[in-house]
Design an enzyme around this catalytic site. Structure first.
Site, PDB file in Angstrom:
ATOM      1  N   SER A   1       0.794  -1.233   0.000  1.00  0.00           N
ATOM      2  CA  SER A   1       0.000   0.000   0.000  1.00  0.00           C
ATOM      3  C   SER A   1       0.824   1.279   0.000  1.00  0.00           C
ATOM      4  O   SER A   1       0.291   2.356  -0.267  1.00  0.00           O
ATOM      5  CB  SER A   1      -0.941   0.020   1.204  1.00  0.00           C
ATOM      6  OG  SER A   1      -2.001  -0.895   1.026  1.00  0.00           O
TER       7      SER A   1
ATOM      8  N   LYS B   1       0.537   3.436  -3.021  1.00  0.00           N
ATOM      9  CA  LYS B   1      -0.662   4.229  -3.292  1.00  0.00           C
ATOM     10  C   LYS B   1      -0.384   5.728  -3.299  1.00  0.00           C
ATOM     11  O   LYS B   1      -0.925   6.478  -4.122  1.00  0.00           O
ATOM     12  CB  LYS B   1      -1.738   3.910  -2.256  1.00  0.00           C
ATOM     13  CG  LYS B   1      -2.241   2.474  -2.287  1.00  0.00           C
ATOM     14  CD  LYS B   1      -3.145   2.171  -1.109  1.00  0.00           C
ATOM     15  CE  LYS B   1      -3.649   0.750  -1.117  1.00  0.00           C
ATOM     16  NZ  LYS B   1      -4.450   0.411   0.078  1.00  0.00           N
TER      17      LYS B   1
ATOM     18  N   TYR C   1      -2.884  -2.443 -10.576  1.00  0.00           N
ATOM     19  CA  TYR C   1      -2.911  -2.239  -9.129  1.00  0.00           C
ATOM     20  C   TYR C   1      -2.191  -3.369  -8.397  1.00  0.00           C
ATOM     21  O   TYR C   1      -1.371  -3.124  -7.501  1.00  0.00           O
ATOM     22  CB  TYR C   1      -4.363  -2.130  -8.661  1.00  0.00           C
ATOM     23  CG  TYR C   1      -4.494  -2.084  -7.152  1.00  0.00           C
ATOM     24  CD1 TYR C   1      -4.010  -0.999  -6.431  1.00  0.00           C
ATOM     25  CD2 TYR C   1      -5.083  -3.140  -6.462  1.00  0.00           C
ATOM     26  CE1 TYR C   1      -4.121  -0.964  -5.040  1.00  0.00           C
ATOM     27  CE2 TYR C   1      -5.191  -3.119  -5.083  1.00  0.00           C
ATOM     28  CZ  TYR C   1      -4.707  -2.024  -4.379  1.00  0.00           C
ATOM     29  OH  TYR C   1      -4.808  -2.004  -3.009  1.00  0.00           O
TER      30      TYR C   1
ATOM     31  N   TYR D   1      -3.724   3.658   7.493  1.00  0.00           N
ATOM     32  CA  TYR D   1      -4.970   2.896   7.590  1.00  0.00           C
ATOM     33  C   TYR D   1      -5.914   3.564   8.598  1.00  0.00           C
ATOM     34  O   TYR D   1      -5.950   4.792   8.701  1.00  0.00           O
ATOM     35  CB  TYR D   1      -4.687   1.430   7.940  1.00  0.00           C
ATOM     36  CG  TYR D   1      -3.820   0.721   6.929  1.00  0.00           C
ATOM     37  CD1 TYR D   1      -4.145   0.720   5.583  1.00  0.00           C
ATOM     38  CD2 TYR D   1      -2.672   0.043   7.312  1.00  0.00           C
ATOM     39  CE1 TYR D   1      -3.352   0.058   4.656  1.00  0.00           C
ATOM     40  CE2 TYR D   1      -1.869  -0.623   6.385  1.00  0.00           C
ATOM     41  CZ  TYR D   1      -2.231  -0.603   5.061  1.00  0.00           C
ATOM     42  OH  TYR D   1      -1.453  -1.253   4.142  1.00  0.00           O
TER      43      TYR D   1
ATOM     44  N   VAL E   1       1.307  -3.613   4.169  1.00  0.00           N
ATOM     45  CA  VAL E   1       1.252  -4.886   4.884  1.00  0.00           C
ATOM     46  C   VAL E   1       2.469  -5.765   4.617  1.00  0.00           C
ATOM     47  O   VAL E   1       2.628  -6.817   5.234  1.00  0.00           O
ATOM     48  CB  VAL E   1      -0.047  -5.666   4.559  1.00  0.00           C
ATOM     49  CG1 VAL E   1      -1.259  -4.916   5.085  1.00  0.00           C
ATOM     50  CG2 VAL E   1      -0.157  -5.946   3.070  1.00  0.00           C
TER      51      VAL E   1
END
Length: 343
Positions: A80, A83, A205, A257, A275
């Protein structure tokens, strides 16, 4: 005969080895390396292969000094953390207003993989949750999936100064188990938030999340943002300066998060976790921090990484909203020279 740049690089390397700050990071590493709270992510089968003892800390200053302790060369998937930087590329491709018409910038308080959209606008809440990241990936320009992936990899090279590979087993594992992400994509397609290139965008992605990085790369990513979008070692611009503010703003409010509020309160640095065990944290105008430890807490954030960033923030007054002068002047710890106001 060496030129000035070579001499400057040599001086920075010597400083990084002899600096008291390196000793500080070594002590920090020793303090937390036996902390075994948390668990390795296993919802993606390939991630479960990570060893709990892996742990690295890296700091890169705005003038290109690199401080590394522990497993800073150990490769892992960016997950992540990608992103934030793909969001930056989407902004360069389309501009702030168009991107914001497809992806909001509001914190959710929900888990990163929740299947939820803003009820008023049908947009995903922000680019740091899976739905928002899929919508952001959909905005990356290119004639086909191969060209779009090539542009992503070229972007990351500008940030880190080196080429990156895709971990194919992780990519295939994510693709085979990504049912929630497919559900999000079709829901967003229903509301016109993404194009009809659903499979191509999902592959992009999954591939961006499977890019291999190390703790040094994460520190360089953050240091580049902290340096106004210019890689502090290579001098190459990685992102248009006008969009750096957008990226680090959303990192601060949404990057950890559904623990982002707690992080902002206690640490106060724009950051993004993954993660795979990584955290990249920006101290604007000063430095970037990269940590790696695959033991995660219940929110999906690296337990050791959080502790390291908390200590750095508290010990050197790096909280973005710290109005008081730090008791320890970080610049003096690094070089023995100028004060923090001279950075």
């Amino acid at each position: 005969m060496s030129n000035f740049g070579d001499l400057q690089s040599l001086a920075s390397s010597i400083t990084a080895v002899t600096s008291p700050f390196r000793n500080y990071l070594t002590d920090l590493y020793q303090k937390y390396r036996k902390l075994n709270d948390g668990a390795v992510a296993d919802y993606i089968p390939e991630l479960a292969l990570a060893k709990p003892e892996w742990f690295g800390i890296c700091v890169v200053t705005k003038d290109g000094q690199v401080f590394e302790v522990g497993d800073c060369d150990k490769l892992f998937t960016i997950q992540s953390i990608s992103k934030a930087f793909v969001f930056g590329l989407a902004l360069e491709d389309h501009g702030r207003e168009y991107v914001n018409s497809k992806v909001s910038v509001e914190p959710t308080g929900e888990a990163f993989n929740s299947i939820v959209l803003d009820e008023a606008t049908n947009r995903p809440y922000n680019p740091m949750v899976n739905a928002g990241a899929i919508a952001t990936a959909d905005l990356i320009e290119g004639e086909n999936g191969t060209e779009r992936l090539k542009r992503l990899l070229e972007m990351f090279k500008r940030y880190t100064g080196r080429e990156h590979d895709i971990n194919v087993p992780v990519f295939l594992s994510e693709k085979a188990t990504g049912f929630r992400n497919r559900a999000m994509a079709y829901l967003m397609r229903n509301f016109g938030m993404i194009s009809d290139k659903i499979d191509e965008t999902l592959d992009l992605y999954f591939q961006q999340c499977s890019i291999l990085v190390n703790a040094k790369d994460l520190a360089m990513l953050a240091a580049t943002l902290g340096n106004g979008g210019v890689n502090p070692v290579t001098g190459e611009r990685a992102i248009d300066e006008r969009y750096v503010q957008d990226v680090i703003s959303v990192m601060l409010t949404c990057g950890m998060y559904d623990a982002s509020g707690e992080w902002c309160y206690r640490v106060g640095m724009p950051a993004k976790s993954g993660v795979g065990g990584g955290i990249t944290a920006v101290v604007p105008g000063k430095l970037g921090i990269g940590t790696f430890s695959p033991l995660l807490d219940a929110k999906g954030n690296s337990v050791r990484g959080i502790k390291v960033c908390e200590d750095l923030s508290q010990d050197f007054g790096l909280h973005l909203f710290n109005a008081a002068k730090s008791e320890r002047d970080l610049q003096q710890w690094i070089t023995g020279g100028a004060g923090i106001n001279d950075w």
